[in-house]
Every structure is written in structure tokens, then in C-alpha cells.
Design an enzyme around this catalytic site. Structure first.
Site, PDB file in Angstrom:
ATOM      1  N   LYS A  24       0.845  -1.203   0.000  1.00 41.58           N
ATOM      2  CA  LYS A  24       0.000   0.000   0.000  1.00 41.58           C
ATOM      3  C   LYS A  24       0.877   1.248   0.000  1.00 41.58           C
ATOM      4  O   LYS A  24       1.896   1.296   0.701  1.00 41.58           O
ATOM      5  CB  LYS A  24      -0.903  -0.037   1.235  1.00 41.58           C
ATOM      6  CG  LYS A  24      -1.980   1.047   1.274  1.00 41.58           C
ATOM      7  CD  LYS A  24      -2.853   0.873   2.524  1.00 41.58           C
ATOM      8  CE  LYS A  24      -3.949   1.924   2.632  1.00 41.58           C
ATOM      9  NZ  LYS A  24      -4.737   1.779   3.879  1.00 41.58           N
ATOM     10  N   SER A  38      -9.708   2.095   3.077  1.00 42.43           N
ATOM     11  CA  SER A  38      -8.892   2.858   2.144  1.00 42.43           C
ATOM     12  C   SER A  38      -7.972   1.976   1.294  1.00 42.43           C
ATOM     13  O   SER A  38      -7.491   2.417   0.265  1.00 42.43           O
ATOM     14  CB  SER A  38      -8.040   3.858   2.921  1.00 42.43           C
ATOM     15  OG  SER A  38      -7.150   3.174   3.792  1.00 42.43           O
ATOM     16  N   SER A  92      -9.565  -0.391   7.206  1.00 47.34           N
ATOM     17  CA  SER A  92      -9.069  -0.326   5.821  1.00 47.34           C
ATOM     18  C   SER A  92      -8.362  -1.562   5.295  1.00 47.34           C
ATOM     19  O   SER A  92      -8.042  -1.620   4.116  1.00 47.34           O
ATOM     20  CB  SER A  92      -8.140   0.869   5.659  1.00 47.34           C
ATOM     21  OG  SER A  92      -8.906   2.029   5.667  1.00 47.34           O
TER      22      SER A  92
HETATM   23  N1  GLN Z   1     -12.822   4.174   6.457  1.00 47.02           N
HETATM   24  C1  GLN Z   1     -12.246   4.631   7.682  1.00 47.02           C
HETATM   25  C2  GLN Z   1     -11.890   6.087   7.538  1.00 47.02           C
HETATM   26  O1  GLN Z   1     -12.222   6.642   6.565  1.00 47.02           O
HETATM   27  C3  GLN Z   1     -11.049   3.818   8.031  1.00 47.02           C
HETATM   28  C4  GLN Z   1      -9.850   4.166   7.254  1.00 47.02           C
HETATM   29  C5  GLN Z   1      -8.662   3.338   7.592  1.00 47.02           C
HETATM   30  O2  GLN Z   1      -8.746   2.314   8.255  1.00 47.02           O
HETATM   31  N2  GLN Z   1      -7.516   3.808   7.149  1.00 47.02           N
HETATM   32  O3  GLN Z   1     -11.311   6.672   8.383  1.00 47.02           O
END
Ligand code: GLN
Length: 503
Positions: A79, A154, A178
Site C-alpha cells: 500500500k 482505504s 481499511s
Molecule cells: N474508512 C475509515 C476512515 O475513513 C477507516 C480508514 C482506515 O482504516 N484507514 O477513516
């Protein structure tokens, strides 16, 4: 295609048997990326030359009998939020466009030290803020199951890369879900380890007290193998836990027998019902029934504070992010934009113009939210209050883990939604993480395992298993058992049903 649909453990066996080479494998994945990624956009950067050089070095080590790890020679995607020396690292943001880190994140250094060729960097929501990868400044990633749909976020790039066989292994990061939510909606396995179990050194921080890197894979065993490569104490991260990892691979192998006699499984009553798609609940219930047949004892547990987890998260996470993102000041990294029509701009004017152009809407929204929640007069009412909720959530976990060895829930309330469907509705987007966020707030580990396809739309459903801090081995035992039982029903991996990607 047959090579590409194998698990990393199977590929490692083929390498060991001399039936393929790391160079051949790495080239096969690079070819697959060239074939499908213009449409899927799972990668932001592909490093063909670097990956092939690392693969050749692995083949030479194998010939000399000097392997570095069980995964030596198996390629991986990372990532784009982890620093990779000599390779671009953008975090999905324009503000870091062109930044090439001078060092490796510890996770990346450990991948290299274990001999895994790095194929490239995967797409993500800008600074890991989002649940669909649509907030990437470089455009969305598509879900291989249905390319009009999101692959979660994400870390949608890493999950889509696994589902579409563009890589056998990937690294994600999970601040609120994410790794696990993209896993759920792409039919892949994703693990968020215990907080402190994987070094955060070189992981560009969104929210330091929540962020954790982890494996994204085709199978539970693969995740355990990868977790053992990247995990363990790192003196460069002050929050890294100074004790050995539990035996994760052994736990996955034990679970694969499908016997869960004596394991107590708690179904969290708050993480189901209203807001959960019927087909998601159906697959979840069927999976719980399978675990019961495997000998597990299933109990209902209530965690009342979990209903406030989302609200607490969306105060704590933006608060930490607003402070972290202050470092993008146009002086130190990446982008620098000079304001239009200002003859001799001050540092502040350059900063303002750079942030205006360099950050996307969601990032700006959270910086504003976090700055507000931390400001004097509001700190106690918002940030302080959220921290108290966080404590209550940890207490709910403690009470629940007194009754059960692991807790379970659907990973995400729905299957993958259409690209564009929730983009203009931040709250609808935030709700995708309703079931994953409690684990981040309490620092406990979680895994998402594919539970089948929802009957109403034929899209993947994820089953979440949560364990007490430091007991990550339980995720692998229960996850591998469920996987083995389900794959017996399906006649193989769920990913064998991914449709061929066509533009
Ligand atoms: N979807 C969550 C957010 O927008 C989690 C994001 C993540 O785990 N990086 O914060």
C-alpha cells in the site's frame, strides 16, 4: 492463469520443488498487471525492474541454499502509505506527488530481508481516509467482482490486486477497517494485528493511536505466513510491543483441520440488525452455524458502547490526523504551489496555496473537524468525551472476552456498492466501518475471512473474528477453520469465482 490463482503457500512449495522460479513468478504477475490494471487501477506505481532484480537475487539464494524465509521469492504489493526507499510514496495524495522516500518503512525492510520481491505500490484513499478508494487523488480502483463497484477502502488497491490475481500477497493498513472492509467486499483475507504488533516506523501516520499495518491475502495461512515476516518488536517505534509474536502459522495449520472443540465464540449483538444487508446477515449466520458444527460453543455477547464507536472514532481520528498532516507545509516534502498573483509570497501564503491544491475534499474536511474538536473550549466536549467512550469500548471488550475466546460479526454491513453511490454523502461512507472500528479503538486484533456471496447480488461477504490483544493466533485458528469448512462447500477458494476482468 493457473499459477496466478495459487496461494502464496502453494507458490512457496512450487519454488521449493523447483517447478518455477521467482523470476518466472514475478514476470507472470507483472504480465497480469499489464493486462488488467489499466482497467482496475489497483497500482499507483509498478516497479518491474526492481521486482525482477529482487526475484533474480532470490533464485540465486535458492541455488546456493541460502533462503531468507519461507516466502523468499514470492512477490508482494505494498500500500502506498508505507515508505519505500527509491520508490514513489504518495499516500494517494497530490501533496506527496513526486516524493521518493530516502528510507524503508520497517515493514518494507522486513519484506526485503525475507526475500519478497516488491511488485509496486497500491492505490488508496488519500491518506487512508475513506472506505471506497474513491478519495484517491489518482482516481478510483475497481472491484474485480464487478468493475462498476468499489473495492472497499482505504486499501482497495491491495485488496483488488489480490482478488484479480495481480499479486499473491499484499500489505494494507487499518486505522478503522481499511484492511478488513476491503477484504470483505473483494472476497479476500485481511488482518489487522494487535496494535503495537507491527512496527509503524515509516507508515505515514493518519492517526497514530489507531494505525496498524497487516496482511492482505488469498488465504488465512498466507496471512499468518506474512504476519510472521512483518511482525515483532521494532526499537524504531516506541509503541511497538517488546515480546515475541504468538505462533501464528501453527495456529492457522491447526485451524485448517476444521476442529474447534472447546473454543468459545461470542456473537456481538450490537453489530447486526438495522443497517445490515439481509444477504450479509444470512451468510454470517450460516458461518456461525458451521463453527458450531465444528465443535465451537457459541454465545451471544452484548457490547453496548459499540453503538458510540463510530462517533468517537470520527472525533479521535480527525484530531490525530489534523495534527499529523500539519507536516505537509510545502517546505519539507513533495508539492509546493506559489499563490497566483502574489509577488513575494510569505511562507504562510505558500503553505495555504499548497494545501489548497494538494489536499482533496475529504482530507480538508477531516483537518477542519479535528482542529475544531481539539480547539480550546471544545476539547473537553468533543475530544475528551470521545476518549471516555474509547475507554468504555475497551471495557466492553474485556467483559466480552471473559465470556468468549473470540468475538464475531459481519465485517461490513453491506456488499460492495457502486462507484459514485456514496461519494457525496460522507456519513453514508463512514457507516461502512461500523463493525470494524471498535477493534481499532481498543487495539485488539481482527481478521476478515470470505463468507460467500450474498444471495441478492452475488457479491462477497466478509466474516470478522476479533481476539484479545496479543492473542492474534486465535484469529488464525478460527479463521482457518471457517475457511476450510466453507471451501469444502464451495469446492475451492471463493476467488476462483471472480469473473474475468474486461474493460
Ligand atoms: N474508512 C475509515 C476512515 O475513513 C477507516 C480508514 C482506515 O482504516 N484507514 O477513516
Amino acid at each position: 492463469m493457473s499459477l496466478l490463482s495459487k496461494t502464496a503457500a502453494e507458490l512457496a512449495d512450487l519454488l521449493a520443488a523447483g517447478e518455477t522460479t521467482s523470476v518466472a513468478l514475478t514476470q507472470a504477475y507483472l504480465d497480469r498487471i499489464a493486462e488488467v490494471d489499466t482497467h482496475l487501477h489497483a497500482f499507483l506505481h509498478v516497479d518491474a525492474e526492481g521486482a525482477l532484480a529482487q526475484a533474480a537475487a532470490s533464485d540465486a539464494r535458492r541455488a546456493a541454499g541460502e533462503l531468507l524465509s519461507p516466502l523468499d521469492g514470492v512477490p508482494i504489493a505494498v500500500k502506498d502509505v508505507l515508505a519505500t526507499s527509491g520508490l514513489p510514496t504518495t499516500c494517494g495524495s497530490k501533496i506527496l506527488e513526486g516524493w521518493i522516500p530516502p528510507y524503508d518503512a520497517t515493514v518494507v525492510a522486513r519484506l526485503k530481508a525475507a526475500g519478497l520481491p516488491i511488485l509496486g505500490k497500491t492505490n488508496m484513499d488519500e491518506f487512508a481516509m475513506g472506505s471506497s478508494t474513491e478519495h484517491s487523488a489518482y482516481g478510483p480502483t475497481r472491484n474485480p467482482w464487478d468493475t462498476d463497484r468499489i473495492p472497499g477502502g482505504s486499501g482497495g488497491g491491495s485488496a483488488a490486486a489480490i482478488a484479480a490475481s495481480e499479486a499473491p500477497l499484499a500489505i494494507g493498513t487499518d486505522t478503522g477497517g481499511s484492511i478488513r472492509q476491503p477484504g470483505a467486499v473483494t472476497g479476500t483475507v485481511g488482518v489487522k494485528p494487535t496494535y503495537g504488533g507491527i512496527s509503524r516506523y515509516g507508515l505515514v501516520a493518519m492517526a497514530n493511536s489507531l494505525d496498524q499495518a497487516g496482511p492482505v491475502t488469498r488465504s488465512v495461512l498466507d496471512a499468518a505466513l506474512l504476519h510472521e515476516v512483518i511482525g515483532g518488536h521494532d526499537p524504531k517505534d516506541s509503541t511497538s510491543i517488546d515480546q515475541p509474536l504468538p505462533a501464528l502459522v501453527a495456529a492457522a495449520r491447526q485451524g485448517a483441520s476444521g476442529d474447534l472443540t472447546g473454543v468459545r465464540i461470542g456473537v456481538i449483538s450490537e453489530l447486526r440488525g438495522e443497517g445490515y444487508q439481509p444477504g450479509v446477515e444470512q451468510r454470517f449466520d450460516e458461518a456461525v452455524a458451521l463453527l458450531t458444527q465444528a465443535g465451537a460453543e457459541v454465545v451471544e455477547v452484548s457490547c453496548p458502547s459499540f453503538t458510540h464507536a463510530l462517533a468517537a472514532y470520527y472525533l479521535i481520528m480527525p484530531s490525530e490526523a489534523s495534527s499529523n498532516l500539519a507536516r505537509f507545509d510545502a517546505m519539507r516534502y513533495g508539492l509546493r504551489v506559489l499563490p497566483d498573483g502574489v509577488a513575494d509570497p510569505s511562507a504562510e501564503e505558500v503553505m495555504r496555496a499548497t494545501r489548497d491544491a494538494g489536499f482533496g475534499d475529504e482530507v480538508k474536511r477531516r483537518i477542519i473537524l479535528g482542529t475544531y474538536a481539539l480547539s480550546s473550549g471544545y476539547y473537553d466536549a468533543y475530544y475528551g468525551q470521545a476518549q471516555k467512550v474509547r475507554t468504555l469500548i475497551s471495557r466492553d471488550f474485556e467483559a466480552a472476552f471473559a465470556k468468549a475466546d473470540v468475538l464475531v460479526s459481519p465485517t461490513a454491513p453491506t456488499t460492495a456498492f457502486k462507484i459514485g453511490e456514496k461519494l457525496d454523502d460522507p456519513l453514508a461512507m463512514y457507516l461502512n466501518d461500523v463493525a470494524t472500528i471498535p477493534a481499532n479503538l481498543a487495539g485488539v486484533p481482527g481478521i476478515s475471512v470470505p463468507a460467500g456471496l450474498a444471495p441478492e447480488d452475488g457479491l462477497p461477504v466478509g466474516f470478522q473474528v476479533l481476539a484479545p490483544a496479543l492473542a492474534d493466533d486465535r484469529l488464525y485458528r478460527v479463521g482457518a477453520a471457517l475457511e476450510a469448512l466453507l471451501e469444502k462447500q464451495w469446492g475451492g477458494s471463493l476467488l476462483s469465482q471472480v469473473p474475468e476482468v474486461t474493460a
